[in-house]
Design an enzyme around this catalytic site. Structure first.
Site, mmCIF file in Angstrom:
data_model
loop_
_atom_site.group_PDB
_atom_site.id
_atom_site.type_symbol
_atom_site.label_atom_id
_atom_site.label_comp_id
_atom_site.label_asym_id
_atom_site.label_seq_id
_atom_site.Cartn_x
_atom_site.Cartn_y
_atom_site.Cartn_z
ATOM 1 N N ASP A 67 178.654 48.539 -41.258
ATOM 2 C CA ASP A 67 178.643 49.797 -42.011
ATOM 3 C C ASP A 67 179.896 50.619 -41.751
ATOM 4 O O ASP A 67 180.687 50.307 -40.856
ATOM 5 C CB ASP A 67 177.378 50.609 -41.684
ATOM 6 C CG ASP A 67 177.067 50.651 -40.191
ATOM 7 O OD1 ASP A 67 177.954 50.317 -39.381
ATOM 8 O OD2 ASP A 67 175.936 51.020 -39.825
ATOM 9 N N ASP A 136 165.114 56.176 -35.003
ATOM 10 C CA ASP A 136 164.092 56.096 -36.058
ATOM 11 C C ASP A 136 163.864 54.650 -36.504
ATOM 12 O O ASP A 136 163.268 54.408 -37.545
ATOM 13 C CB ASP A 136 164.476 56.998 -37.252
ATOM 14 C CG ASP A 136 165.798 56.591 -37.902
ATOM 15 O OD1 ASP A 136 166.383 55.562 -37.493
ATOM 16 O OD2 ASP A 136 166.251 57.302 -38.826
ATOM 17 N N HIS A 138 166.108 52.390 -37.378
ATOM 18 C CA HIS A 138 166.997 51.818 -38.396
ATOM 19 C C HIS A 138 167.917 50.750 -37.820
ATOM 20 O O HIS A 138 168.250 50.758 -36.636
ATOM 21 C CB HIS A 138 167.791 52.906 -39.138
ATOM 22 C CG HIS A 138 168.884 53.571 -38.353
ATOM 23 N ND1 HIS A 138 168.994 54.928 -38.243
ATOM 24 C CD2 HIS A 138 169.940 53.073 -37.669
ATOM 25 C CE1 HIS A 138 170.062 55.237 -37.530
ATOM 26 N NE2 HIS A 138 170.654 54.121 -37.154
ATOM 27 N N GLU A 143 168.030 53.467 -43.253
ATOM 28 C CA GLU A 143 167.121 54.500 -42.769
ATOM 29 C C GLU A 143 165.687 54.193 -43.187
ATOM 30 O O GLU A 143 165.466 53.384 -44.093
ATOM 31 C CB GLU A 143 167.548 55.857 -43.353
ATOM 32 C CG GLU A 143 168.943 56.311 -42.937
ATOM 33 C CD GLU A 143 169.019 56.757 -41.472
ATOM 34 O OE1 GLU A 143 168.192 56.336 -40.659
ATOM 35 O OE2 GLU A 143 169.939 57.546 -41.159
#
Ligand code: GLP
Length: 262
Positions: A67, A136, A138, A143
């Site tokens: 990313d 979280d 991810h 996400e």
């Protein structure tokens, strides 16, 4: 899914670096999927050391990063391109033309995402994909709620991710709100996936990813569907796993039958 619990971040990083080095020796033109964040830093340090002291060769290696922040130029000190140059690429003999990182500043987002996917395919797919995990759950910047079949695309970052990543920026306002990220579907096509987590703050995400139901709420949980995943944890990140003792027992048993090597 193989869960390897190591006594410390240092040991976890070294064992994972050995696994990558073994892959490069077996296949010198391996395709590596690389991750950013604090977690893989120990691996990169060890790979750079192996290059320097043991001649670990990166000449034929091709890399694809997961990313990049949308809107950051490659020379921005917080861009993932800059991170990779600083922490690995400039310390090894990799050919710059073999390095692929999504562009943070692009005219046509969709076209550049499809080109990224096409270049992974042209390289023959990813042999080993490194992953960290967000608090979280991810992976890359997928996400919660991301499609489990998603491909490389622009993603809006969750508030938790923005505040977690604020530590690298001067202020919260400077943290980009978007990223270009490989999709969950893209990641799942890698032949071997190596997920790393360290520290107690990751222990809930790890528990849900490894032992929870497969759900887009915890995108890392989809790794349970992949045929070859190795999860490296330090003791703190493994703390909340229900079957922690069993995973350790399995590793001890693998030693007995000569299956300790990955
Ligand atoms: C970012 C990255 C992820 C990384 C995560 C955790 O969101 N896009 O690839 O896994 O941060 O980072 P850290 O390893 O610093 O905890």
């Amino acid at each position: 899914m193989r869960v390897r619990i190591e006594p410390s971040y240092f040991e976890m990083s070294n064992v994972a670096a050995k696994l990558i080095a073994a892959q490069l020796r077996r296949k010198p033109d391996s395709v590596l999927g690389l991750a950013t964040g604090s977690t893989p830093l120990g691996i990169y340090r060890e790979l750079a050391r192996m290059h320097k002291d043991e001649g670990l060769d990166f000449a034929g290696v091709r890399t694809f990063n997961l990313d990049e922040y949308y809107g950051l130029a490659p020379d921005h000190p917080q861009s993932y391109r800059y991170f990779m140059d600083e922490n690995l690429l400039r310390h090894v003999n990799i050919d710059p033309k073999n390095v692929h990182i999504p562009g943070g500043i692009v005219k046509d987002i969709e076209a550049s995402c499809s080109e990224y996917e096409a270049s992974i395919r042209e390289a023959g797919g990813i042999d080993i994909q490194l992953l960290g995990i967000g608090r979280d759950g991810h992976i890359a910047f997928n996400e919660p709620g991301s499609s489990l079949g998603s491909r490389t695309r622009l993603k809006t970052l969750a508030q938790e991710t923005i505040s977690d990543n604020a530590r690298f920026f001067k202020s919260l306002d400077e943290v980009p709100r978007f990223a270009i990220t490989m999709g969950v579907g893209t990641i799942l096509e890698s032949r071997h996936i190596v997920l790393l987590a360290s520290g107690v703050e990751k222990s809930d995400a790890v528990r849900l990813a490894v032992e929870g139901p497969v759900t887009s709420e915890i995108t890392a949980s989809v790794l349970q569907l992949h045929p070859k995943v190795t999860v490296f944890l330090d003791e703190a990140a493994a703390e909340k796993l229900k079957r922690r003792d069993y995973y350790k027992y399995v590793e001890a048993m693998r030693q007995k039958v000569g299956q300790a090597e990955v």
